[in-house]
Scaffold this motif. Structure first.
Motif, PDB file in Angstrom:
ATOM      1  N   GLY A  39      70.940  39.756  20.416  1.00  0.00           N
ATOM      2  CA  GLY A  39      70.745  38.514  19.681  1.00  0.00           C
ATOM      3  C   GLY A  39      71.847  37.508  19.866  1.00  0.00           C
ATOM      4  N   SER A  40      73.073  37.980  20.132  1.00  0.00           N
ATOM      5  CA  SER A  40      74.197  37.063  20.329  1.00  0.00           C
ATOM      6  C   SER A  40      74.229  36.456  21.724  1.00  0.00           C
ATOM      7  N   THR A  41      73.530  37.078  22.668  1.00  0.00           N
ATOM      8  CA  THR A  41      73.580  36.578  24.046  1.00  0.00           C
ATOM      9  C   THR A  41      73.146  35.115  24.167  1.00  0.00           C
ATOM     10  N   PRO A  42      72.040  34.678  23.530  1.00  0.00           N
ATOM     11  CA  PRO A  42      71.684  33.257  23.641  1.00  0.00           C
ATOM     12  C   PRO A  42      72.763  32.325  23.075  1.00  0.00           C
ATOM     13  N   ILE A  43      73.440  32.731  22.006  1.00  0.00           N
ATOM     14  CA  ILE A  43      74.495  31.901  21.444  1.00  0.00           C
ATOM     15  C   ILE A  43      75.669  31.849  22.413  1.00  0.00           C
ATOM     16  N   ALA A  44      76.015  33.016  22.986  1.00  0.00           N
ATOM     17  CA  ALA A  44      77.114  33.056  23.947  1.00  0.00           C
ATOM     18  C   ALA A  44      76.801  32.203  25.173  1.00  0.00           C
ATOM     19  N   VAL A  45      75.552  32.230  25.615  1.00  0.00           N
ATOM     20  CA  VAL A  45      75.137  31.420  26.768  1.00  0.00           C
ATOM     21  C   VAL A  45      75.220  29.945  26.440  1.00  0.00           C
ATOM     22  N   ASN A  46      74.640  29.541  25.329  1.00  0.00           N
ATOM     23  CA  ASN A  46      74.521  28.120  25.008  1.00  0.00           C
ATOM     24  C   ASN A  46      75.802  27.502  24.472  1.00  0.00           C
ATOM     25  N   CYS A  47      76.561  28.272  23.715  1.00  0.00           N
ATOM     26  CA  CYS A  47      77.745  27.719  23.061  1.00  0.00           C
ATOM     27  C   CYS A  47      79.060  28.134  23.701  1.00  0.00           C
ATOM     28  N   GLY A  48      79.032  29.215  24.490  1.00  0.00           N
ATOM     29  CA  GLY A  48      80.271  29.718  25.069  1.00  0.00           C
ATOM     30  C   GLY A  48      80.322  29.722  26.582  1.00  0.00           C
ATOM     31  N   GLY A  49      79.240  29.290  27.232  1.00  0.00           N
ATOM     32  CA  GLY A  49      79.241  29.285  28.684  1.00  0.00           C
ATOM     33  C   GLY A  49      79.166  30.669  29.304  1.00  0.00           C
ATOM     34  N   PHE A  50      78.599  31.624  28.591  1.00  0.00           N
ATOM     35  CA  PHE A  50      78.477  32.998  29.074  1.00  0.00           C
ATOM     36  C   PHE A  50      77.460  33.073  30.203  1.00  0.00           C
ATOM     37  N   ARG A  51      77.818  33.804  31.275  1.00  0.00           N
ATOM     38  CA  ARG A  51      76.927  33.983  32.417  1.00  0.00           C
ATOM     39  C   ARG A  51      76.591  35.473  32.552  1.00  0.00           C
ATOM     40  N   PRO A  52      75.499  35.936  31.901  1.00  0.00           N
ATOM     41  CA  PRO A  52      75.141  37.357  31.972  1.00  0.00           C
ATOM     42  C   PRO A  52      74.537  37.714  33.317  1.00  0.00           C
ATOM     43  N   PHE A  53      74.870  38.913  33.811  1.00  0.00           N
ATOM     44  CA  PHE A  53      74.329  39.336  35.108  1.00  0.00           C
ATOM     45  C   PHE A  53      73.920  40.802  35.135  1.00  0.00           C
ATOM     46  N   ALA A  54      74.241  41.585  34.103  1.00  0.00           N
ATOM     47  CA  ALA A  54      73.960  43.019  34.152  1.00  0.00           C
ATOM     48  C   ALA A  54      73.545  43.555  32.793  1.00  0.00           C
ATOM     49  N   MET A  55      72.879  44.693  32.844  1.00  0.00           N
ATOM     50  CA  MET A  55      72.456  45.400  31.643  1.00  0.00           C
ATOM     51  C   MET A  55      72.407  46.887  31.995  1.00  0.00           C
ATOM     52  N   MET A  56      72.619  47.740  31.014  1.00  0.00           N
ATOM     53  CA  MET A  56      72.491  49.172  31.256  1.00  0.00           C
ATOM     54  C   MET A  56      71.023  49.572  31.344  1.00  0.00           C
ATOM     55  N   ALA A  57      70.753  50.596  32.165  1.00  0.00           N
ATOM     56  CA  ALA A  57      69.384  51.083  32.332  1.00  0.00           C
ATOM     57  C   ALA A  57      69.411  52.569  32.648  1.00  0.00           C
ATOM     58  N   ALA A  58      68.253  53.190  32.559  1.00  0.00           N
ATOM     59  CA  ALA A  58      68.112  54.597  32.910  1.00  0.00           C
ATOM     60  C   ALA A  58      68.120  54.760  34.424  1.00  0.00           C
ATOM     61  N   ASP A  59      68.135  56.006  34.901  1.00  0.00           N
ATOM     62  CA  ASP A  59      68.125  56.283  36.336  1.00  0.00           C
ATOM     63  C   ASP A  59      66.934  55.646  37.040  1.00  0.00           C
ATOM     64  N   ASP A  60      65.794  55.586  36.344  1.00  0.00           N
ATOM     65  CA  ASP A  60      64.586  55.038  36.969  1.00  0.00           C
ATOM     66  C   ASP A  60      64.485  53.518  36.831  1.00  0.00           C
ATOM     67  N   GLY A  61      65.522  52.890  36.277  1.00  0.00           N
ATOM     68  CA  GLY A  61      65.531  51.437  36.144  1.00  0.00           C
ATOM     69  C   GLY A  61      64.951  50.924  34.847  1.00  0.00           C
ATOM     70  N   SER A  62      64.367  51.810  34.049  1.00  0.00           N
ATOM     71  CA  SER A  62      63.831  51.375  32.759  1.00  0.00           C
ATOM     72  C   SER A  62      64.980  51.061  31.809  1.00  0.00           C
ATOM     73  N   PHE A  63      64.725  50.157  30.874  1.00  0.00           N
ATOM     74  CA  PHE A  63      65.794  49.745  29.963  1.00  0.00           C
ATOM     75  C   PHE A  63      65.213  49.316  28.635  1.00  0.00           C
ATOM     76  N   GLY A  64      66.099  49.152  27.687  1.00  0.00           N
ATOM     77  CA  GLY A  64      65.696  48.578  26.417  1.00  0.00           C
ATOM     78  C   GLY A  64      65.870  49.513  25.243  1.00  0.00           C
ATOM     79  N   TYR A  65      65.686  48.965  24.059  1.00  0.00           N
ATOM     80  CA  TYR A  65      65.777  49.700  22.806  1.00  0.00           C
ATOM     81  C   TYR A  65      64.729  49.128  21.866  1.00  0.00           C
ATOM     82  N   GLU A  66      64.527  49.773  20.760  1.00  0.00           N
ATOM     83  CA  GLU A  66      63.578  49.285  19.770  1.00  0.00           C
ATOM     84  C   GLU A  66      64.280  48.996  18.447  1.00  0.00           C
ATOM     85  N   MET A  67      63.770  48.004  17.755  1.00  0.00           N
ATOM     86  CA  MET A  67      64.216  47.754  16.392  1.00  0.00           C
ATOM     87  C   MET A  67      63.478  48.714  15.484  1.00  0.00           C
ATOM     88  N   GLU A  68      64.202  49.356  14.597  1.00  0.00           N
ATOM     89  CA  GLU A  68      63.578  50.244  13.636  1.00  0.00           C
ATOM     90  C   GLU A  68      63.976  49.842  12.221  1.00  0.00           C
TER      91      GLU A  68
END
Length: 321
Positions: free
Chosen positions: A118-147
């Protein structure tokens, strides 16, 4: 990886319908401090070389957690590898809040970081953040769920039961800790935070989980990847809380750099992420608990489209100036 016996529930058609009013690829809302001539929704590196930053020590910060000291150890081997790759000293900065991390970036005191979803859009828009990577499983799948979780015996057996009770969020900048559950509760269940149920802000997913387990909070919205890692470390047990709702899958922490780093240095930092060997590392020991095993390339424009949509559905704007 934790397997829950409760049925998986996707964000409903009602919520999806609410989000449909917002363009998936929402326009970038960058601060006037930055330019985006290539249209990728993130700040361009300065064209004037005199504006490039090439520090002797790189400052790295991971998204705020309950005990930053634990993650200083988790990241230590990777940061040593980044030192080898860049030829720079790299220092871990244990931030205590999302606001502190964002302010450090905006003030030029943070060069490399992992910002929560959730903070990434703020960091991008207000802080000049340039994201390029994310963690993923061996098969390339990624993500989490809100519970949405509660403690056994709370009397809360479904989302509807939250009405008139207390529910903890993490911070207003958090996707799974505030924005997604707020949109869900409002759109599908007609429940407005602060009106139909009491709210509290814990500051982190760790705090929310521990608060529910210790019965400080009756319910909480969390990222299940954090819970899985806490269970693997023995901080909490599987039976300490119950899940009453599970969302669609969201992207995880985004890793990137400040926009004004020397482009050659920024490229070396990126190389460090993608060439790091996870086998036997502290990163593997910690993040395998949530099914992650590598860094994969991402783009903010594509991978954060659903997060931007949720933010706009909640009326979020970025008045950075």
């Amino acid at each position: 990886m934790l397997t829950l016996s409760l049925p998986r529930t996707l964000i409903s058609a009602a919520v999806a319908s609410a989000f449909a009013f917002v363009a998936v690829n929402a326009s970038a809302d960058l601060s006037a401090r930055y330019v985006d001539n290539d249209g990728d929704m993130v700040a361009d590196a300065p064209t004037d070389e005199s504006q490039w930053v090439d520090p002797s020590t790189l400052i790295f910060a991971y998204t705020p957690v309950e005990d930053p000291a634990v993650y200083a150890d988790v990241w230590s081997d990777f940061l040593s590898y980044m030192e080898e790759t860049t030829g720079k000293r790299v220092q871990f900065f244990p931030v205590q809040s999302n606001a502190a991390q964002l302010e450090a970036l905006r003030a030029g005191r943070l060069h490399v970081a992992g910002f929560n979803t959730g903070s990434t859009p703020i960091a991008v828009n207000c802080g000049g953040f340039r994201p390029f990577a994310m963690m993923a499983a061996d098969d390339g799948s990624f993500g989490y769920e809100m519970e949405i979780i509660t403690y056994p015996g709370s009397g809360i057996e479904s989302v509807e039961d939250v009405e008139g009770r207390q529910m903890a969020f993490t911070a207003e900048t958090s996707n799974s800790g505030f924005r997604a559950p707020s949109a869900l509760l409002r759109s599908e269940y007609g429940l407005e935070a602060g009106e139909d149920f009491e709210t509290a802000f814990s500051g982190s997913h760790d705090n929310s989980i521990l608060g529910v387990v210790n019965k400080d909070y009756e319910a909480a919205a969390i990222a299940n990847s954090v819970a899985e890692r806490m269970i693997a470390r023995g901080v909490v047990n599987e039976g300490d809380y119950e899940v009453i709702y599970t969302s669609e899958t969201f992207p995880t922490t985004a890793y990137g750099v400040a926009h004004n780093l020397n482009p050659e240095l920024a490229e070396k930092i990126q190389d460090a992420f993608f060439s790091y060997d996870w086998e036997g590392s502290p990163l593997q020991a910690e993040f395998a608990n949530s099914g992650e095993a590598q860094f994969i390339p991402i783009t903010y424009q594509e991978n954060w489209s659903v997060v931007r949509t949720i933010a706009e559905a909640n009326g979020v704007t970025y008045d950075c100036d």
